[in-house]
Design a protein around this motif. Structure first.
Motif, PDB file in Angstrom:
ATOM      1  N   GLN A  71       0.765  -1.080   0.062  1.00 19.46           N
ATOM      2  CA  GLN A  71      -0.180  -0.066   0.210  1.00 19.46           C
ATOM      3  C   GLN A  71       0.934   1.254   0.069  1.00 19.46           C
ATOM      4  N   SER A  72       2.093   1.298   0.449  1.00 21.81           N
ATOM      5  CA  SER A  72       2.833   2.475   0.705  1.00 21.81           C
ATOM      6  C   SER A  72       3.375   2.663  -0.759  1.00 21.81           C
ATOM      7  N   GLN A  73       3.875   1.275  -1.294  1.00 20.28           N
ATOM      8  CA  GLN A  73       4.230   1.521  -2.741  1.00 20.28           C
ATOM      9  C   GLN A  73       3.060   1.959  -3.738  1.00 20.28           C
ATOM     10  N   LYS A  74       1.975   1.516  -3.451  1.00 19.09           N
ATOM     11  CA  LYS A  74       0.817   2.214  -4.202  1.00 19.09           C
ATOM     12  C   LYS A  74       0.616   3.612  -3.886  1.00 19.09           C
ATOM     13  N   ALA A  75       0.956   4.237  -2.829  1.00 19.93           N
ATOM     14  CA  ALA A  75       0.834   5.489  -2.592  1.00 19.93           C
ATOM     15  C   ALA A  75       1.898   6.396  -3.164  1.00 19.93           C
ATOM     16  N   LEU A  76       3.183   5.594  -3.420  1.00 15.37           N
ATOM     17  CA  LEU A  76       4.195   6.248  -4.019  1.00 15.37           C
ATOM     18  C   LEU A  76       3.848   6.474  -5.662  1.00 15.37           C
ATOM     19  N   ALA A  77       3.207   5.366  -6.207  1.00  9.38           N
ATOM     20  CA  ALA A  77       2.965   5.292  -7.509  1.00  9.38           C
ATOM     21  C   ALA A  77       1.855   6.545  -7.736  1.00  9.38           C
ATOM     22  N   THR A  78       0.860   6.602  -7.021  1.00 11.43           N
ATOM     23  CA  THR A  78       0.109   7.761  -7.134  1.00 11.43           C
ATOM     24  C   THR A  78       0.647   9.118  -7.092  1.00 11.43           C
ATOM     25  N   TYR A  79       1.656   9.362  -6.018  1.00 14.18           N
ATOM     26  CA  TYR A  79       2.453  10.457  -5.974  1.00 14.18           C
ATOM     27  C   TYR A  79       3.267  10.890  -7.151  1.00 14.18           C
ATOM     28  N   SER A  80       3.812   9.823  -7.758  1.00 13.74           N
ATOM     29  CA  SER A  80       4.757   9.727  -8.862  1.00 13.74           C
ATOM     30  C   SER A  80       3.807  10.249  -9.904  1.00 13.74           C
ATOM     31  N   GLN A  81       2.688   9.685 -10.293  1.00 10.78           N
ATOM     32  CA  GLN A  81       1.818  10.205 -11.259  1.00 10.78           C
ATOM     33  C   GLN A  81       1.573  11.558 -11.320  1.00 10.78           C
ATOM     34  N   ALA A  82       1.074  12.177 -10.001  1.00 12.92           N
ATOM     35  CA  ALA A  82       0.866  13.666  -9.596  1.00 12.92           C
ATOM     36  C   ALA A  82       1.999  14.341 -10.307  1.00 12.92           C
ATOM     37  N   ASP A  83       3.481  13.860  -9.807  1.00 13.84           N
ATOM     38  CA  ASP A  83       4.496  14.595 -10.126  1.00 13.84           C
ATOM     39  C   ASP A  83       4.742  14.581 -11.788  1.00 13.84           C
ATOM     40  N   ILE A  84       4.514  13.457 -12.336  1.00 14.32           N
ATOM     41  CA  ILE A  84       4.465  13.519 -14.036  1.00 14.32           C
ATOM     42  C   ILE A  84       3.568  14.344 -14.515  1.00 14.32           C
ATOM     43  N   TYR A  85       2.457  14.548 -13.812  1.00 19.11           N
ATOM     44  CA  TYR A  85       1.502  15.620 -14.715  1.00 19.11           C
ATOM     45  C   TYR A  85       2.023  16.879 -14.322  1.00 19.11           C
ATOM     46  N   SER A  86       2.399  17.147 -13.322  1.00 20.52           N
ATOM     47  CA  SER A  86       2.944  18.498 -12.762  1.00 20.52           C
ATOM     48  C   SER A  86       4.025  19.034 -13.695  1.00 20.52           C
ATOM     49  N   LEU A  87       4.855  17.796 -14.213  1.00 21.24           N
ATOM     50  CA  LEU A  87       5.923  18.103 -15.024  1.00 21.24           C
ATOM     51  C   LEU A  87       5.520  18.480 -16.346  1.00 21.24           C
ATOM     52  N   GLN A  88       4.686  17.499 -16.743  1.00 20.20           N
ATOM     53  CA  GLN A  88       4.115  17.756 -18.150  1.00 20.20           C
ATOM     54  C   GLN A  88       3.279  19.113 -18.247  1.00 20.20           C
ATOM     55  N   ASN A  89       2.550  19.713 -17.346  1.00 20.56           N
ATOM     56  CA  ASN A  89       2.061  20.862 -17.374  1.00 20.56           C
ATOM     57  C   ASN A  89       3.111  21.885 -17.254  1.00 20.56           C
ATOM     58  N   ALA A  90       3.910  21.839 -16.574  1.00 22.89           N
ATOM     59  CA  ALA A  90       5.035  22.933 -16.582  1.00 22.89           C
ATOM     60  C   ALA A  90       5.709  22.820 -18.029  1.00 22.89           C
ATOM     61  N   GLY A  91       5.976  21.659 -18.861  1.00 23.11           N
ATOM     62  CA  GLY A  91       6.593  21.717 -19.926  1.00 23.11           C
ATOM     63  C   GLY A  91       5.847  22.645 -20.935  1.00 23.11           C
ATOM     64  N   ILE A  92       4.361  22.082 -20.629  1.00 28.10           N
ATOM     65  CA  ILE A  92       3.581  22.657 -21.794  1.00 28.10           C
ATOM     66  C   ILE A  92       3.268  24.164 -21.696  1.00 28.10           C
ATOM     67  N   ALA A  93       3.518  24.623 -20.248  1.00 25.97           N
ATOM     68  CA  ALA A  93       3.440  26.162 -19.900  1.00 25.97           C
ATOM     69  C   ALA A  93       4.520  26.854 -20.630  1.00 25.97           C
ATOM     70  N   GLU A  94       5.727  26.165 -20.497  1.00 28.93           N
ATOM     71  CA  GLU A  94       6.955  26.931 -21.112  1.00 28.93           C
ATOM     72  C   GLU A  94       6.871  26.713 -22.652  1.00 28.93           C
ATOM     73  N   LEU A  95       6.233  25.626 -23.309  1.00 28.47           N
ATOM     74  CA  LEU A  95       5.956  25.766 -24.562  1.00 28.47           C
ATOM     75  C   LEU A  95       5.037  26.924 -24.944  1.00 28.47           C
TER      76      LEU A  95
ATOM     77  N   GLU B 162       1.834  22.623 -31.767  1.00 21.90           N
ATOM     78  CA  GLU B 162       0.992  21.293 -31.629  1.00 21.90           C
ATOM     79  C   GLU B 162       1.769  20.275 -31.739  1.00 21.90           C
ATOM     80  N   GLU B 163       3.044  20.215 -32.405  1.00 17.57           N
ATOM     81  CA  GLU B 163       3.710  19.074 -32.517  1.00 17.57           C
ATOM     82  C   GLU B 163       4.524  18.850 -31.473  1.00 17.57           C
ATOM     83  N   GLU B 164       4.949  19.807 -30.817  1.00 18.01           N
ATOM     84  CA  GLU B 164       5.795  19.929 -29.551  1.00 18.01           C
ATOM     85  C   GLU B 164       5.034  19.501 -28.541  1.00 18.01           C
ATOM     86  N   VAL B 165       3.889  19.994 -28.676  1.00 25.82           N
ATOM     87  CA  VAL B 165       2.917  19.650 -27.314  1.00 25.82           C
ATOM     88  C   VAL B 165       2.726  18.010 -27.323  1.00 25.82           C
TER      89      VAL B 165
END
Length: 143
Positions: free
Chosen positions: A28-52, A80-83
């Motif tokens: 369950q701890s590992q599953k929570a870590l996976a959920t947090y990792s997903q949130a981090d990935i979405y955050s990085l993706q949104n930051a990259g799109i904002a930079e573009l 659009e291609e970069e995004v």
């Protein structure tokens, strides 16, 4: 002798129950870590799109030809291609996390089912142990 064997078996099942509880907690701890990792990935993706967006908006605002050709910087094909490329890059990581999370869920389900069985065995052994102790006590009183 039967009481000692039942007691030893009870202790073995109790140990297994504790091991399963620990394993489920770790999963369950590992599953929570996976959920947090997903949130981090979405955050990085949104930051990259904002930079573009910032880059292509500045490019669009500084180029009169682009302003005549496109209504908005979001219509620029390169934008659009970069995004899409950025989203694809992060999607692969998200897919890997989803596979990991699914495997964790399956293991948690398996361990939970085994834990239920072990708990049922423990209750049965406690009942048999209690019955045997009572029978031995009654046998001693009757002789």
């Amino acid at each position: 002798m039967a009481i000692a064997n039942l007691h030893e078996t009870l202790l073995t099942y109790t140990l297994r129950r504790n091991q399963l509880n620990l394993e489920i907690t770790e999963l369950q701890s590992q599953k929570a870590l996976a959920t947090y990792s997903q949130a981090d990935i979405y955050s990085l993706q949104n930051a990259g799109i904002a930079e573009l967006r910032e880059f292509y908006k500045a490019l669009y605002d500084s180029d009169c030809d682009m302003q005549c050709k496109y209504k908005s910087y979001t219509e620029i094909p390169e934008f659009e291609e970069e995004v899409e490329k950025l989203k694809a890059q992060f999607q692969q990581q998200l897919d890997e996390l989803t596979v990991w999370e699914t495997a964790l869920d399956a293991q948690i389900t398996t361990d939970s089912a085994e834990l239920e069985e072990v708990n049922a065995y423990i209750e049965s052994l406690k009942s048999m142990l209690s019955s045997n102790i009572q029978n031995d006590f009654n046998y001693g009183l009757n002789n």
